[in-house]
Motif scaffolding. Structure first.
Motif, mmCIF file in Angstrom:
data_model
loop_
_atom_site.group_PDB
_atom_site.id
_atom_site.type_symbol
_atom_site.label_atom_id
_atom_site.label_comp_id
_atom_site.label_asym_id
_atom_site.label_seq_id
_atom_site.Cartn_x
_atom_site.Cartn_y
_atom_site.Cartn_z
ATOM 1 N N GLY A 1 -2.494 13.277 5.740
ATOM 2 C CA GLY A 1 -3.850 12.912 5.330
ATOM 3 C C GLY A 1 -4.019 12.670 3.857
ATOM 4 N N LEU A 2 -2.889 12.553 3.098
ATOM 5 C CA LEU A 2 -3.006 12.283 1.667
ATOM 6 C C LEU A 2 -3.535 10.868 1.458
ATOM 7 C CD1 LEU A 2 0.258 13.875 0.218
ATOM 8 C CD2 LEU A 2 -2.040 14.834 0.306
ATOM 9 N N PRO A 3 -4.408 10.676 0.480
ATOM 10 C CA PRO A 3 -5.024 9.363 0.285
ATOM 11 C C PRO A 3 -4.023 8.325 -0.205
ATOM 12 C CG PRO A 3 -5.567 10.813 -1.530
ATOM 13 C CD PRO A 3 -4.851 11.665 -0.520
ATOM 14 N N PHE A 4 -4.378 7.060 -0.017
ATOM 15 C CA PHE A 4 -3.569 5.969 -0.534
ATOM 16 C C PHE A 4 -3.829 5.819 -2.030
ATOM 17 C CE2 PHE A 4 -3.195 4.858 3.877
ATOM 18 C CZ PHE A 4 -1.973 4.211 3.981
ATOM 19 N N ARG B 1 0.867 -1.169 0.000
ATOM 20 C CA ARG B 1 0.000 0.000 0.000
ATOM 21 C C ARG B 1 0.912 1.229 0.000
ATOM 22 N NH1 ARG B 1 -3.273 0.751 4.696
ATOM 23 N NH2 ARG B 1 -4.888 1.769 3.442
ATOM 24 N N SER C 1 1.062 5.750 0.146
ATOM 25 C CA SER C 1 0.582 7.127 0.203
ATOM 26 C C SER C 1 1.802 8.032 0.265
ATOM 27 C CB SER C 1 -0.306 7.352 1.427
ATOM 28 O OG SER C 1 -0.577 8.739 1.594
ATOM 29 N N VAL D 1 -10.784 14.549 -6.030
ATOM 30 C CA VAL D 1 -11.015 13.641 -4.903
ATOM 31 C C VAL D 1 -12.093 12.645 -5.314
ATOM 32 C CG1 VAL D 1 -11.827 13.447 -2.539
ATOM 33 C CG2 VAL D 1 -10.361 15.360 -3.205
ATOM 34 N N HIS D 2 -11.859 11.380 -5.066
ATOM 35 C CA HIS D 2 -12.801 10.342 -5.467
ATOM 36 C C HIS D 2 -13.617 9.903 -4.255
ATOM 37 C CE1 HIS D 2 -10.846 9.843 -9.400
ATOM 38 N NE2 HIS D 2 -9.739 10.125 -8.730
ATOM 39 N N THR D 3 -14.890 10.281 -4.263
ATOM 40 C CA THR D 3 -15.773 9.890 -3.169
ATOM 41 C C THR D 3 -16.194 8.429 -3.352
ATOM 42 O OG1 THR D 3 -17.778 10.545 -4.369
ATOM 43 C CG2 THR D 3 -16.652 12.244 -3.066
ATOM 44 N N GLU D 4 -16.727 7.862 -2.272
ATOM 45 C CA GLU D 4 -17.187 6.478 -2.342
ATOM 46 C C GLU D 4 -18.314 6.335 -3.362
ATOM 47 O OE1 GLU D 4 -18.227 4.913 1.429
ATOM 48 O OE2 GLU D 4 -16.249 5.210 2.324
ATOM 49 N N ASP E 1 -4.774 1.664 -2.126
ATOM 50 C CA ASP E 1 -5.399 1.449 -0.818
ATOM 51 C C ASP E 1 -5.514 -0.044 -0.527
ATOM 52 O OD1 ASP E 1 -6.565 1.865 1.566
ATOM 53 O OD2 ASP E 1 -8.444 2.689 0.809
ATOM 54 N N GLN F 1 -16.725 6.362 -6.787
ATOM 55 C CA GLN F 1 -16.053 5.076 -6.992
ATOM 56 C C GLN F 1 -17.064 3.992 -7.309
ATOM 57 O OE1 GLN F 1 -12.990 5.079 -7.561
ATOM 58 N NE2 GLN F 1 -11.719 5.008 -5.724
#
Length: 825
Positions: free
Chosen positions: A434-437, A426, A428, A658-661, A440, A664
């Motif tokens: 707080g940067l996203p993976f 994984r 990041s 930014v990719h929200t759930e 992930d 996605q």
């Protein structure tokens, strides 16, 4: 602004204090400031981002001529034209002769050529590496082409160079500040507004100055309307949204973007500027497929003229209507699409080669004083250059076989030897911040010496990040990456050319990297990547980006690697060089990992594929399956349907947003639906193929059964079915079977004929039974015989006809043939 905000070192004048109070530069007395040759400068044009009043040189803002001195050159030159000519500025650009030398002035690029650019021209600029494509763009942009109209607004769109100050500017501001006139008019509007307010606030305003300031403000406002300032931010945001940047992405600094995202920003700026002449230098570099589709769509609707340099053959075929061919220090013009151009070029090259060969054959021993001597020398030079290029392209990017590695126990084939192993990784860039993976879900992958993988995914999804993890340029946040202790790696990255030392020559650079090798050996290796002896001794800073890329390839391949990683390797290469690189990669004996927007390159060099999208890391055996798992529009594109480019990019974006759930989930659903539809199509095709195969198998089975049941040993007295025409069979009796000749049979009509044994059937194959009497009577032969036998009897012919077929016509014919029978009734 307060007094504490003013630099204490300076001693502000009363006018400066008034300026500070108005929010202007406190170090300038705007009341008395005017143009001075000593203090005037244009440094503000090189500054990134928004301009402020302090960035401008001192001028008299009430003087229109001094105000116009701040404008970009094309605008100043346009204003210098007579008013009647300003509206007619959209005329063809015709420069003849056109001469241009290399930046280091060592050779001619163009000599006595003709540069002709029509209004609204959609033109490809085609030529080999080093033919002058980038140089001609830079010369036009820098106003170094003698006779080129300076009032034409030209924008050179190219990859954004890395600069600390420019990289700190946000994505949106980079686009908004890209228009050279608008970025001057906006702060000028601010200065004039404040100066007018300050002048009005004085106890004794200067009416003449106030009138000049007001007039200039009206002038600036009119110009701002012409460049559509009121819709500027909306247009910029609109393009960035389509290119995959949301509110967070457009506020991010350029330094945070991948190569593909930086190119998207450069493209957005180019179409925001909307120049009269747009010069596009490899605009598809680093771009993913949705972005290329967007670029294609924008170019189709571009109102001005554009010249396009790209190695993307598909883009050229879809958008250009003419071609400029740069070769032999001249420019040839073709008014046709790119496909037709390539056909014409092949034909013209062959014709030219034949013409030159015939000329030289006729003039083998020319006297140096002959007027044809120089022509012959020129033709020989052309032949030599053509031969050298053909040889160079055949051997360009040659990759030698790597040193054999020992096989551990349990592995028998060298192709199965693991070289890089990725386990439960994984990543990041900064977890604490707080940067996203990027990855992930833990990923696992093994690179073996026989691996030939192409990596597909949208810009910013993590393709280059994966390569950097594999090569230890980045460390995994979680998981492990292990590699073979003795393997050699060659990694061509998106920005590998930055490793070059610009003050060196290519040969000096190679000598510094491989100090133990002889210069002659290194020079020969450079020549294999098209770096000739002359170029090898030229400083790298004077080389084109394509030539710099070739130097990097020379360094990477001098020691044969076991793993060759190519991250956007086709950037800056011409089409012929791309084909040579593909050929070299297919001959390479080690592992090959490719990341490129060039679909043709991936298709021709890879055996399996990785799809990397936000939230997914998938492996596929075919490129088609990988693209369907990556881009939701790929099926529609393959079927030739219209594609909503805006929707395609938003639904398939990688970085820049930014990719929200929910997004996605929607993306996964769209890709899953596309894959399901593709699988259904595959299943339906397979079912149809199985059905057709079953039909063919049944037919074959019947044929074999008939063949097995075929009788050949016919004997006298056997009954059989004989073919009598029109797919009809008649019952017959075998009279005799003569070996080597055939079987003689007799039909019910008494007719005898010889037939090959295999053509006689035990059963009627067609089910159509021929009526023997009807068949014979129809031809009248029975009637003829009957008539003959009837002799002088009046009814002989009729009876004969009736016996043979029962038809009146037969009897009539029989009577005639009998000689004495009268016409039948």
């Amino acid at each position: 602004m307060t007094m504490s905000d003013i630099d204490p070192i300076m001693a502000p004048t009363p006018g400066g204090l008034a300026a500070a109070a108005a929010g202007l530069d406190p170090n300038v007395d705007y009341d008395t400031a005017t143009y001075s040759k000593k203090t005037f400068h244009r440094k503000f044009e090189t500054l990134p981002g928004w301009l402020t009043p302090s960035d401008f040189p001192a001028i008299n803002w009430a003087d229109k001529e001094q105000l116009e001195m701040l404008f970009p050159r094309y605008m100043r030159e346009l204003l210098a034209l007579p008013p009647k000519q300003r509206g007619a500025s959209n005329q063809p650009i015709d420069i003849d002769p056109f001469d241009l030398r290399t930046p280091n002035n060592d050779r001619d690029l163009f000599k006595n050529a003709k540069l002709y650019i029509e209004p609204h021209k959609r033109c490809a600029v085609y030529g080999a590496n080093g033919s002058g494509k980038t140089c001609i763009f830079e010369a036009i942009t820098a106003h170094e082409v003698e006779g080129f109209p300076a009032h034409v607004h030209v924008h050179h769109m190219k990859e954004l160079e890395h600069d600390e100050a420019a990289d700190a500017v946000s994505v949106l501001d980079t686009v908004l500040c890209s228009h050279p006139l608008r970025r001057v008019l906006l702060p000028a509007q601010n200065v004039l507004t404040r100066l007018i307010d300050a002048e009005k606030a004085k106890d004794a305003p200067n009416d003449e100055r106030l009138e000049g300031l007001t007039s200039n403000l009206d002038y600036v406002n009119r110009l701002l309307n012409k460049v559509q300032t009121d819709t500027a931010e909306k247009r910029a945001r609109g393009m960035l949204r389509v290119l995959g940047f949301d509110e967070i992405g457009e506020a991010a600094p350029l330094s945070s973007l991948s190569g593909g995202l930086r190119m998207r920003v450069a493209l957005a700026a180019a179409f925001f500027i909307d120049a009269q002449l747009l010069l596009l230098d490899e605009p598809t570099n680093h771009l993913d497929l949705p972005s290329v589709l967007w670029l294609e769509n924008r170019l189709r609707g571009y109102k001005g003229s554009y010249l396009l340099v790209t190695h993307d053959r598909t883009l050229l075929e879809n958008v250009v209507t003419s071609v400029m061919l740069l070769q032999d220090q001249t420019i040839e013009y073709f008014t046709c699409g790119f496909k037709e151009f390539e056909k014409r070029k092949i034909s013209l090259d062959k014709e030219r080669e034949v013409k030159i060969e015939r000329f030289l054959a006729r003039n083998r021993n020319l006297d140096p004083c002959s007027p044809l001597y120089r022509t012959a020398a020129k033709y020989k030079e052309w032949q030599e250059k053509r031969y050298q290029r053909q040889v160079m392209l055949q051997g360009k990017f040659t990759f030698k076989a790597p040193k054999a590695l020992d096989l551990p126990e349990g592995i028998e084939n060298i192709a199965d030897l693991p070289l890089i192993t990725v386990e439960n990784v994984r990543f990041s860039y900064d977890v604490e911040a707080g940067l996203p993976f990027i990855f992930d879900n833990p990923i696992n992958y093994t690179v073996k010496q026989g691996t030939r993988v192409g990596i597909i995914g949208p810009n910013g999804a993590g393709k280059s990040t994966l390569l950097k993890l594999m090569t230890n340029k980045l460390q995994a946040t979680e998981g492990t990456i292990t590699s073979h202790p003795e393997y050699k790696l060659a990694y061509f990255g998106q920005h590998s050319t930055k490793e070059l030392k610009l003050e060196m020559t290519p040969l000096e650079f190679m000598c510094s990297v491989f100090p133990k090798e002889r210069p002659g050996v290194l020079k020969q290796h450079l020549e294999k990547t098209s770096i000739s002896a002359n170029v090898a001794n030229t400083r790298i800073e004077n080389l084109s980006f394509s030539q710099r890329s070739c130097v990097i390839f020379a360094r990477l391949t001098f020691v044969p690697p076991h793993v060759l990683i190519l991250d956007e390797p086709t950037n800056f290469l011409d089409l012929d060089s791309v084909d040579s690189l593909i050929s070299a990669c297919n001959k390479f004996k080690g592992a090959l990992i490719s990341v490129t927007h060039n679909r043709d390159f991936l298709k021709r060099t890879s055996k399996h594929f990785l799809s990397i999208v936000p939230g997914a890391f998938l492996q596929f055996k075919t490129m088609r399956a990988a693209e369907r798992a990556t881009y939701s529009f790929i099926t529609a594109m393959e079927e030739g349907k219209d594609i909503d480019v805006k929707k395609a990019i938003i639904q398939n974006r990688g970085g820049g947003a930014v990719h929200t759930e929910e997004e996605q989930s929607q993306r996964t659903a769209a890709l899953t639906a596309q894959q399901a539809a593709a699988q259904a199509e595959i299943d339906a095709k397979k079912a149809e193929e199985e059905k057709q195969a079953a039909i063919l198998a049944a037919r074959e089975e019947k044929r074999l059964a008939r063949l097995a049941a075929q009788k050949k040993d016919w004997a006298a007295g056997d009954e059989c079915w004989a073919h009598v025409g029109n797919n009809k069979y008649a019952l017959a009796k075998v009279i005799r079977n003569t070996k080597g000749m055939g079987v003689t049979v007799e039909l019910a009509t008494g007719k005898k004929m010889m037939v090959q044994p295999a053509k006689l059937k035990q059963e009627n194959p067609s089910g159509n039974v021929a009526s023997a009497p009807a068949s014979r009577g129809g031809k009248g032969k029975g009637g003829a015989k009957g008539g003959a036998k009837g002799g002088a009897k009046k009814t002989g012919g009729q009876q004969g006809g009736q016996k043979s077929g029962g038809q009146k016509a037969g009897g009539q014919r029989g009577g005639r043939r009998g000689g004495r029978a009268p016409r039948g009734n």
